[in-house]
Design a protein around this motif. Structure first.
Motif, PDB file in Angstrom:
ATOM      1  N   LEU C 100       0.876  -1.174   0.000  1.00 55.72           N
ATOM      2  CA  LEU C 100       0.000   0.000   0.000  1.00 55.72           C
ATOM      3  C   LEU C 100       0.909   1.217   0.000  1.00 55.72           C
ATOM      4  CD1 LEU C 100      -2.641  -1.061   2.656  1.00 55.72           C
ATOM      5  CD2 LEU C 100      -2.975  -0.850   0.195  1.00 55.72           C
ATOM      6  N   ARG C 101       0.952   1.901  -1.110  1.00 64.73           N
ATOM      7  CA  ARG C 101       1.863   3.049  -1.161  1.00 64.73           C
ATOM      8  C   ARG C 101       1.360   4.151  -0.254  1.00 64.73           C
ATOM      9  NH1 ARG C 101       4.145   3.819  -7.275  1.00 64.73           N
ATOM     10  NH2 ARG C 101       4.563   1.616  -7.659  1.00 64.73           N
ATOM     11  N   PRO C 102       2.242   4.664   0.578  1.00 62.34           N
ATOM     12  CA  PRO C 102       1.829   5.729   1.494  1.00 62.34           C
ATOM     13  C   PRO C 102       1.660   7.036   0.729  1.00 62.34           C
ATOM     14  CG  PRO C 102       4.170   5.393   1.653  1.00 62.34           C
ATOM     15  CD  PRO C 102       3.676   4.378   0.674  1.00 62.34           C
ATOM     16  N   ARG C 103       1.036   8.022   1.383  1.00 68.54           N
ATOM     17  CA  ARG C 103       0.926   9.316   0.721  1.00 68.54           C
ATOM     18  C   ARG C 103       2.312   9.914   0.533  1.00 68.54           C
ATOM     19  NH1 ARG C 103      -3.135  13.229   3.393  1.00 68.54           N
ATOM     20  NH2 ARG C 103      -1.296  14.494   3.722  1.00 68.54           N
ATOM     21  N   ARG C 104       2.548  10.397  -0.656  1.00 68.14           N
ATOM     22  CA  ARG C 104       3.875  10.895  -1.014  1.00 68.14           C
ATOM     23  C   ARG C 104       4.161  12.186  -0.257  1.00 68.14           C
ATOM     24  NH1 ARG C 104       8.190  12.457  -2.504  1.00 68.14           N
ATOM     25  NH2 ARG C 104       9.133  12.363  -4.551  1.00 68.14           N
ATOM     26  N   ARG C 105       5.317  12.206   0.391  1.00 70.62           N
ATOM     27  CA  ARG C 105       5.757  13.423   1.060  1.00 70.62           C
ATOM     28  C   ARG C 105       6.592  14.254   0.084  1.00 70.62           C
ATOM     29  NH1 ARG C 105       5.682  13.428   6.699  1.00 70.62           N
ATOM     30  NH2 ARG C 105       7.157  15.135   6.466  1.00 70.62           N
ATOM     31  N   PRO C 106       6.826  15.528   0.379  1.00 66.69           N
ATOM     32  CA  PRO C 106       7.585  16.365  -0.556  1.00 66.69           C
ATOM     33  C   PRO C 106       9.081  16.048  -0.586  1.00 66.69           C
ATOM     34  CG  PRO C 106       6.964  17.627   1.399  1.00 66.69           C
ATOM     35  CD  PRO C 106       6.266  16.313   1.507  1.00 66.69           C
ATOM     36  N   GLU C 107       9.620  15.441   0.483  1.00 65.11           N
ATOM     37  CA  GLU C 107      11.065  15.278   0.539  1.00 65.11           C
ATOM     38  C   GLU C 107      11.531  14.165  -0.408  1.00 65.11           C
ATOM     39  OE1 GLU C 107       9.021  14.832   3.100  1.00 65.11           O
ATOM     40  OE2 GLU C 107       9.366  16.437   4.540  1.00 65.11           O
ATOM     41  N   PRO C 116      22.678  -4.066  -0.284  1.00 66.85           N
ATOM     42  CA  PRO C 116      21.752  -4.296   0.834  1.00 66.85           C
ATOM     43  C   PRO C 116      21.496  -3.050   1.681  1.00 66.85           C
ATOM     44  CG  PRO C 116      23.828  -5.500   1.146  1.00 66.85           C
ATOM     45  CD  PRO C 116      23.815  -5.001  -0.257  1.00 66.85           C
ATOM     46  N   ALA C 117      22.526  -2.241   1.928  1.00 64.86           N
ATOM     47  CA  ALA C 117      22.322  -1.042   2.749  1.00 64.86           C
ATOM     48  C   ALA C 117      21.434  -0.057   2.006  1.00 64.86           C
ATOM     49  CB  ALA C 117      23.659  -0.404   3.099  1.00 64.86           C
ATOM     50  N   GLY C 118      21.744   0.150   0.724  1.00 66.13           N
ATOM     51  CA  GLY C 118      20.981   1.114  -0.064  1.00 66.13           C
ATOM     52  C   GLY C 118      19.545   0.669  -0.262  1.00 66.13           C
ATOM     53  N   LEU C 119      19.357  -0.610  -0.566  1.00 65.67           N
ATOM     54  CA  LEU C 119      18.003  -1.125  -0.771  1.00 65.67           C
ATOM     55  C   LEU C 119      17.172  -0.987   0.511  1.00 65.67           C
ATOM     56  CD1 LEU C 119      18.787  -4.350  -2.838  1.00 65.67           C
ATOM     57  CD2 LEU C 119      17.432  -2.380  -3.630  1.00 65.67           C
ATOM     58  N   SER C 120      17.793  -1.290   1.654  1.00 62.75           N
ATOM     59  CA  SER C 120      17.066  -1.210   2.921  1.00 62.75           C
ATOM     60  C   SER C 120      16.675   0.224   3.231  1.00 62.75           C
ATOM     61  CB  SER C 120      17.920  -1.754   4.066  1.00 62.75           C
ATOM     62  OG  SER C 120      18.265  -3.090   3.807  1.00 62.75           O
ATOM     63  N   ALA C 121      17.626   1.128   2.996  1.00 64.20           N
ATOM     64  CA  ALA C 121      17.336   2.533   3.254  1.00 64.20           C
ATOM     65  C   ALA C 121      16.233   3.007   2.310  1.00 64.20           C
ATOM     66  CB  ALA C 121      18.595   3.370   3.076  1.00 64.20           C
ATOM     67  N   ALA C 122      16.336   2.605   1.058  1.00 71.81           N
ATOM     68  CA  ALA C 122      15.340   3.021   0.071  1.00 71.81           C
ATOM     69  C   ALA C 122      13.955   2.511   0.480  1.00 71.81           C
ATOM     70  CB  ALA C 122      15.714   2.472  -1.301  1.00 71.81           C
ATOM     71  N   HIS C 123      13.904   1.246   0.884  1.00 71.79           N
ATOM     72  CA  HIS C 123      12.635   0.655   1.319  1.00 71.79           C
ATOM     73  C   HIS C 123      12.011   1.453   2.445  1.00 71.79           C
ATOM     74  CE1 HIS C 123      10.441  -1.948   4.173  1.00 71.79           C
ATOM     75  NE2 HIS C 123       9.880  -2.462   3.076  1.00 71.79           N
ATOM     76  N   ASP C 124      12.824   1.727   3.474  1.00 72.29           N
ATOM     77  CA  ASP C 124      12.273   2.378   4.656  1.00 72.29           C
ATOM     78  C   ASP C 124      11.816   3.798   4.338  1.00 72.29           C
ATOM     79  OD1 ASP C 124      12.931   0.046   5.849  1.00 72.29           O
ATOM     80  OD2 ASP C 124      14.080   0.928   7.501  1.00 72.29           O
ATOM     81  N   LEU C 125      12.619   4.516   3.552  1.00 75.08           N
ATOM     82  CA  LEU C 125      12.268   5.901   3.229  1.00 75.08           C
ATOM     83  C   LEU C 125      11.022   5.940   2.353  1.00 75.08           C
ATOM     84  CD1 LEU C 125      15.870   7.275   2.648  1.00 75.08           C
ATOM     85  CD2 LEU C 125      14.286   8.001   4.449  1.00 75.08           C
ATOM     86  N   ALA C 126      10.967   5.041   1.376  1.00 72.06           N
ATOM     87  CA  ALA C 126       9.806   5.032   0.477  1.00 72.06           C
ATOM     88  C   ALA C 126       8.552   4.629   1.243  1.00 72.06           C
ATOM     89  CB  ALA C 126      10.054   4.059  -0.675  1.00 72.06           C
ATOM     90  N   LEU C 128       7.918   5.366   4.142  1.00 69.46           N
ATOM     91  CA  LEU C 128       7.499   6.546   4.910  1.00 69.46           C
ATOM     92  C   LEU C 128       6.982   7.659   4.012  1.00 69.46           C
ATOM     93  CD1 LEU C 128      10.484   6.518   7.407  1.00 69.46           C
ATOM     94  CD2 LEU C 128       8.076   6.229   8.036  1.00 69.46           C
ATOM     95  N   GLY C 129       7.020   7.433   2.701  1.00 73.58           N
ATOM     96  CA  GLY C 129       6.419   8.395   1.791  1.00 73.58           C
ATOM     97  C   GLY C 129       7.407   9.321   1.124  1.00 73.58           C
ATOM     98  N   LEU C 130       8.691   9.168   1.393  1.00 71.55           N
ATOM     99  CA  LEU C 130       9.666  10.040   0.760  1.00 71.55           C
ATOM    100  C   LEU C 130       9.935   9.560  -0.668  1.00 71.55           C
ATOM    101  CD1 LEU C 130      10.121  10.443   3.885  1.00 71.55           C
ATOM    102  CD2 LEU C 130      12.417  11.192   3.285  1.00 71.55           C
ATOM    103  N   GLY C 131      10.308  10.505  -1.528  1.00 72.07           N
ATOM    104  CA  GLY C 131      10.688  10.127  -2.882  1.00 72.07           C
ATOM    105  C   GLY C 131      12.111   9.604  -2.858  1.00 72.07           C
ATOM    106  N   VAL C 132      12.333   8.434  -3.460  1.00 75.47           N
ATOM    107  CA  VAL C 132      13.652   7.821  -3.398  1.00 75.47           C
ATOM    108  C   VAL C 132      14.111   7.469  -4.811  1.00 75.47           C
ATOM    109  CG1 VAL C 132      15.011   5.892  -2.527  1.00 75.47           C
ATOM    110  CG2 VAL C 132      13.192   6.866  -1.105  1.00 75.47           C
ATOM    111  N   LEU C 167      10.813  -2.434  -4.658  1.00 73.62           N
ATOM    112  CA  LEU C 167      10.564  -1.410  -5.684  1.00 73.62           C
ATOM    113  C   LEU C 167       9.079  -1.080  -5.822  1.00 73.62           C
ATOM    114  CD1 LEU C 167      13.146  -2.360  -8.459  1.00 73.62           C
ATOM    115  CD2 LEU C 167      13.352  -0.721  -6.589  1.00 73.62           C
ATOM    116  N   GLU C 168       8.238  -1.966  -5.322  1.00 74.69           N
ATOM    117  CA  GLU C 168       6.806  -1.688  -5.401  1.00 74.69           C
ATOM    118  C   GLU C 168       6.415  -0.436  -4.630  1.00 74.69           C
ATOM    119  OE1 GLU C 168       3.768  -4.661  -4.841  1.00 74.69           O
ATOM    120  OE2 GLU C 168       5.166  -6.195  -5.567  1.00 74.69           O
ATOM    121  N   TYR C 169       7.301   0.013  -3.753  1.00 75.50           N
ATOM    122  CA  TYR C 169       7.000   1.230  -3.010  1.00 75.50           C
ATOM    123  C   TYR C 169       7.163   2.483  -3.879  1.00 75.50           C
ATOM    124  CZ  TYR C 169       6.562  -1.239   1.386  1.00 75.50           C
ATOM    125  OH  TYR C 169       6.129  -2.061   2.381  1.00 75.50           O
ATOM    126  N   GLY C 170       7.496   2.270  -5.138  1.00 74.60           N
ATOM    127  CA  GLY C 170       7.580   3.419  -6.031  1.00 74.60           C
ATOM    128  C   GLY C 170       8.934   4.081  -6.025  1.00 74.60           C
TER     129      GLY C 170
END
Lengths: 294, 218, 670
Positions: C100-107, C116-126, C128-132, C167-170
């Protein structure tokens, strides 16, 4: 001769018992009493024995008195509170019934009205005290009586109870509470009975050994299993088993027991349990028939 | 504590059958501890009644709640029973009585109140006190003959004692136990004292107890 | 006496209590939670639980070095639960949840490096609604997972399952773009609110010894990358691998698969000191790799191509201060012959082009608290900061960086606070409790035989079947998933104390009832008997069971039988019949009287309890309690005239019966 006189004469006393009918027809009860006339010193009248409802003991006693017998009025605490018991005892005394045997009574659960309320407002020791109070001219609440009953009071003891110590302690309490004589639960082992009598002889009370005539090995085993405080020794069961005429053997066993203990106790109480016709035979076999009638 | 037990379902059903919306009220004190009146049993009984009524083609509805203690007016005060036309109490008799007093609708007992008892371990209790109002435990080594003896007799075992068991066969003879414990406590002479017939009048006198008045309050 | 660990109801302020497995995991996956779910056959639930903390379950299920298993309390009894393999089972048999994609934040955030580090960070930020946007120099995402770890350990399909889900998180991805060369860091700083560098360690160099520039000398990472991309790398028949770590093992085993007939692995360390995991070493040896310990390379032999390697005896690797300071006996010389030499002696960062402050070792120099490198809004995490670590450490680093970036960009510190939240850890299994627990051997996973394994790059470990996974999961002691007391509801009846086999509930502290979590293995006896519903279990509790019953009874038929089955008894279909709808529970005690009655109203025609069996039961007090419950339910049903609606299937499953027969026969023979 009253039961008290019989005891005080110092001779070997014999009592037996009759059960009131379930219903109003007392003929059979009186017939049984007749069978025992002259052979026993007194006849116990049971009180809704084994918690099975029957004609009231007081009425049965009156019938016996009217027929010239010497009844022992058995009073249990199961069905009546202290008011009813006192008034019934006064009523009995008013008919000239002088002997009262105080018992706690079997629980209603074992009888034919198991859902009844079990009263037990009093129990045997307290009942003895209540009777003692009546004989002193007041009721248990301390109110003076118009006419004081004269009562000869007995109680029961189970010498073979397991464990026996609390039973013997209670025996002493009954003596303290006013019991003048005791009938024992059925006993079969003369040695065991004699050791009980050694204790009993420390007190100023008369003791009747309880006799139930064995009619078969099966009956003996049944009693061992189902009746608390009765122990028929294995040797007697074997004797009955080996016998061709067990009834006769049972009579002999009872007679033998009586002869074994007649020097240590004051008499016997023979509980016929539905075979009253055997009582005279037992007495004859024990050589007691003459004594009583004399 | 007060030991209670659930009534047969059929008996409960016959009481609530004529109502359309019944509130089951549990009690989180004795009845819960006796495993008969807590939230668990309220839930179970609701499901059981729903199922039974549905099979009978009735449409009675059931809901439930639990009071901390049903025998306290302040706890009952908060009970919102407006939408219900009957209450089924899973409390002891005292709870049912007090609920009935404050409710403007019928209150039925789902439990039978059995005795004042003490725990014998998991899911097991023994009657220990009959609330006779005249305690004799001091003379009987702490074993209540009024309660634990089938006949409630006060001066020793009756002739029915059978190998230390009661003649009813469902319990040990209380008087044998008392005797043994007095011996253990080296007080066998206590047994000899004749205990007088009970003063049953206290049961009549103490139909209530009010310590709030002058001199009474502690 | 130690203060007991008290498990309060959820939401209390006393902090978290972790099982040792969870505590040992750098991302604190709720291990007991997902293992419990697998034990009940709920693989999708298990996968969701893993994904809460780790976006790479399929990867970690295969290649994680499993610090969790060292913590497993089962180690005291026999062997640890196969936690990682069960994670793989969750990913293999469970369904990845729809995102379920969260509402997109402006950041927006740029992430440099898709490992693995980058993918994990990307997952968590996305999430949370951040653009990654991930910038990856290689053609595909995955970093070392794709280009470093060989396919026989981590196939691309397994990796892609995790990446696709992330990647499904957009998340935007720009592959084939090397930051610093193709695009400047400054541009990223301009375009994005923050830049996170998770470039990993890309440099792989030979030792500076004579001959190391000869043709036929290779380094580990390019060799592994080429192999991972399916290229045939030209190797001599005899290959010499230099290095003693896991990468060296991967290189050696990959060399075997690339056709090398003989592979000699030379390492400086002694057999005891080798940094590679014992399993990797053992598997390499089984695949024919010859390991030669305590030798230091001196010269690559050969004129215009590699002929071999000269080594001298290494007498010690570390000095008294445990610093790397090898000493040699130069008189003890040996030569190995081979046409290819591959150096696998460690990797370095390759980030000089980014213009970030570097340490002496060449790693990015970050502020350890904020993970910022040089300037605001520029962060770095993972191996590029810390040097070589485990995959799970890189994931943890990525998640931490994401939490910090989120805080810095949004001012919301919830996520980082949660990561930093302190937790207590369960102690060892107390002896008295251990004695009451049965031992059970680990379920072995099927794998390709070693002589077949070296023929190709197919995955060697085949994974648990659902059945095997459930069996293995059932070895879990369910630490911390046990009783939670709601004090306000407690009637203080002490029933819990009386039914607990281990004495976990106790009334000693402060006059209140409390549960010692060290002594609880979630058998559920207490909760099953609690009259006040004051005890709930973390795992399969009343609410959870209700959900499962509702799901199971969706669209019931007229004669639907609902069977509650003890999850610890093998296959019971024969016993309860094929038409039954089955709910597997950790113990039948989890099924209350009310639950059975409710099921009958919710559409079940009949309810059956099945599988309560002495031979399989692992809970000391459960059987008599289940028997009592069955009796109660039966009597309730009899009272309302529904005797037929509830039944117990008491037959032993075939597997157990067969065991029993075997014993009987043995007995007769002796």
């Amino acid at each position: 001769m009253s039961l008290r006189d019989a005891f005080e004469s110092g001779r070997f006393v014999v009592t037996s018992e009759v059960g009131p009918p379930k219903g109003t027809d007392v003929a059979e009860m009186l017939e049984t009493a007749e069978l025992l006339r002259g052979r026993v010193d007194a006849l116990n009248v049971t009180d809704n024995q084994a918690a099975v409802m029957r004609l009231c003991t007081l009425a049965a006693c009156v019938h016996l008195v009217n027929a010239g017998h010497e009844p022992v009025y058995q009073v249990t605490c199961r069905d009546r509170n202290r008011l009813a018991i006192q008034s019934d005892i006064l009523g009995a005394a008013s008919f000239g019934i002088a002997n009262v045997l105080a018992l706690t009574g079997d629980h209603v659960v074992v009888g034919d009205h198991p859902e009844a309320k079990a009263v037990f407002d009093l129990e045997s020791v307290q009942l003895l005290e209540v009777i003692e109070t009546l004989t002193k001219g007041t009721d248990f609440a301390g109110k003076e009586l118009h006419g004081t009953p004269e009562l000869y009071v007995g109680a029961v003891v189970t010498p073979d109870a397991v464990p026996v110590k609390p039973q013997l302690a209670k025996f002493e309490k009954k003596i303290e509470a006013g019991a003048r004589y005791f009938q024992t639960q059925a006993v079969y082992d003369p040695e065991s009975f004699k050791s009980f009598m050694e204790l009993a002889r420390h007190f100023d009370v008369k003791v009747l050994a309880g006799i139930v005539v064995l009619r078969s090995a099966r009956m003996a085993s049944f009693m061992n299993r189902n009746i608390p405080g009765i122990t028929v020794p294995d040797a007697l069961i074997a004797e009955l088993e080996a016998s061709e005429d067990p009834t006769r053997t049972g009579i002999e066993i009872a007679a033998r027991f009586i002869n074994d203990v007649r020097d240590v106790c004051d008499g016997v109480h023979i509980m016929a349990v539905g075979a009253e016709h055997l009582v005279p035979e037992v007495l004859e076999a024990a050589g007691l028939a003459q004594e009583v009638s004399a | 504590m007060i030991v209670v037990r659930q009534k047969p379902v059929e008996e409960i059903c016959s009481m609530v059958a004529r109502h359309r919306n019944v509130l089951l009220v549990g009690c989180n004190t004795c009845a819960a501890v006796a495993l008969a009146g807590g939230e668990k049993e309220v839930d179970t009984l609701i499901e059981l009644l729903k199922l039974t009524m549905r099979r009978k083609g009735e449409t009675t509805e059931f809901s439930g709640c639990v009071l901390q203690r049903q025998c306290e007016p302040e706890f009952i005060e908060h009970l919102d029973d407006r939408v219900y036309d009957a209450i089924l109490s899973l409390g002891c008799g005292a709870g049912v009585a007090l609920l009935s007093e404050s409710a403007d609708k019928p209150v039925y007992p789902a439990l039978d109140t059995l005795f004042i008892g003490a725990s014998q371990g998991f899911a097991s209790w023994r009657a220990e006190c009959s609330a006779c109002g005249k305690c004799v435990l001091g003379q009987t080594a702490g074993i209540c003959p009024v309660t634990r003896c089938a006949k409630g007799i006060l001066n020793g075992p009756c002739g029915g004692v059978n190998n230390g068991q009661c003649e009813l066969g469902d319990r040990p003879c209380a008087w044998v136990e008392i005797y043994d414990r007095l011996e253990t406590l080296e007080r066998p002479e206590d047994f000899k004292e004749i205990i007088q017939p009970k003063d049953n009048s206290v049961k009549t006198t103490y139909n209530k107890l009010d310590l709030s008045g002058e001199g009474g309050a502690r | 006496m130690n203060t007991p660990r008290v498990q309060e109801e959820v939401g209390s302020s006393t902090g978290k209590l972790f099982a040792p497995c969870r505590a040992a995991c750098p991302v604190h996956i709720n291990v007991p939670g997902y293992i419990t779910a697998i034990g009940e056959g709920r693989f999708t639930d298990a996968l969701e639980t893993v994904l809460e903390r780790n976006p790479l379950p399929s990867v970690c299920g295969r290649v994680c070095l499993r610090p969790c298993e060292e913590g497993c309390r089962r180690c005291q009894l026999d062997q640890p639960v196969a936690i990682a393999s069960l994670k793989r089972a969750a990913a293999d048999h469970g369904a990845y949840p729809a995102v379920l994609r969260p509402r997109r934040r402006p950041e927006s955030v740029a992430i440099v490096g898709g490992g693995p580090a980058g993918l994990s960070a990307a997952h968590d930020l996305a999430e949370l609604g951040l653009g990654v946007t991930i910038f990856e120099s290689k053609p595909k995402l995955g970093g070392m997972l794709r280009y470093g770890i060989p396919n026989y350990r981590l196939p691309d399909e397994a990796l892609d399952r995790d990446i696709d889900h992330i990647l499904e998180y957009g998340i935007e991805v720009e592959t084939g773009v090397k930051v610093g060369t193709d695009i400047a860091m400054d541009e990223l700083r301009e375009r994005f609110d923050a830049v996170l560098v998770t470039a990993g360690l890309q440099a792989s160099r030979p030792l500076p010894i004579p001959g190391s520039d000869l043709p036929g000398v290779l380094t580990a990472l390019p060799f592994l990358a080429d192999s991972a991309c399916g290229e045939d790398v030209e190797l001599a028949e005899s290959v010499i691998v230099i290095g003693g770590g896991n990468v060296a093992m991967d290189v050696a085993r990959t060399a075997r698969r690339q056709g090398a007939k003989r592979v000699d692995l030379i390492c400086l360390e002694s057999a005891q000191e080798m940094p590679a995991s014992d399993e990797e070493i053992a598997e390499a040896e089984l695949e024919g790799v010859r390991i030669h310990c305590s030798w230091g390379p001196r010269e690559v032999l050969g004129e215009d191509k590699v002929m071999g390697l000269r080594v001298t005896r290494c007498t010690s690797v570390f000095d008294v201060d445990k610093r790397f300071s090898p000493t040699f006996n130069e008189d003890n010389v040996q030569e190995f012959y081979g046409g290819t030499v591959i150096f696998a002696i460690g990797q370095g960062a390759d980030v000089a082009d980014l213009g970030l402050p570097l340490t002496q070792r060449g790693a990015i120099d970050v502020d350890p608290l904020s993970l910022t490198a040089g300037s605001d809004r520029c962060y770095a995490a993972g191996d590029v900061v810390s040097g070589p670590t485990k995959v799970i450490d890189a994931i943890a680093a990525g998640k931490r960086a994401a939490a910090l970036i989120y805080r810095d960009l949004t001012g919301v510190s919830d996520i980082i606070d949660e990561l930093d939240e302190e937790h207590a850890v369960l102690s060892k299994v107390p002896d008295a409790m251990g004695q009451k627990l049965e031992t059970r051997r680990r379920v072995e996973m099927e794998r390709v035989e070693f002589y077949d394994a070296v023929k190709n790059f197919d995955e060697v470990e085949l994974g648990y079947t659902e059945y095997e996974a459930a069996r293995e999961a059932q070895r879990c002691l369910s630490c911390t998933t046990g009783a939670r007391l709601t004090r306000e509801k407690c009637a203080a009846c002490l029933t819990c104390m009386r039914v607990c086999p281990h004495g976990a509930p106790s009334g000693e502290v402060g006059g209140y009832l409390y549960f010692d979590a060290d002594l609880c293995h979630a058998c559920g006896a207490c909760a099953s008997q609690c009259p006040a519903h004051a005890i709930q279990l973390e795992g399969c509790n009343d609410a959870e069971l209700q959900r499962r019953v509702d799901r199971c009874l969706f669209n019931p038929e007229l004669d639907t039988t609902l069977a509650f089955v003890c999850g610890y008894t093998p296959d019971l279909l024969d016993v309860i019949g094929e038409k039954a709808r089955i709910i597997s529970v950790p113990c039948l005690l989890r099924v209350s009287e009310a639950a059975v009655l409710d099921a009958l109203q919710s559409g079940a025609h009949r309810v059956v309890f099945s599988g309560c069996n002495e031979n399989m039961c692992r809970f000391p007090n459960a059987m008599p309690l289940v028997a009592a419950r069955v009796a109660r339910i039966k009597s309730l049903h009899t009272e309302i005239g529904m005797e037929d609606a509830f039944d117990v299937s008491g037959e032993e499953p075939a597997e157990v019966a067969a065991q029993g027969e075997g014993v009987a026969e043995g007995g007769a023979a002796s």
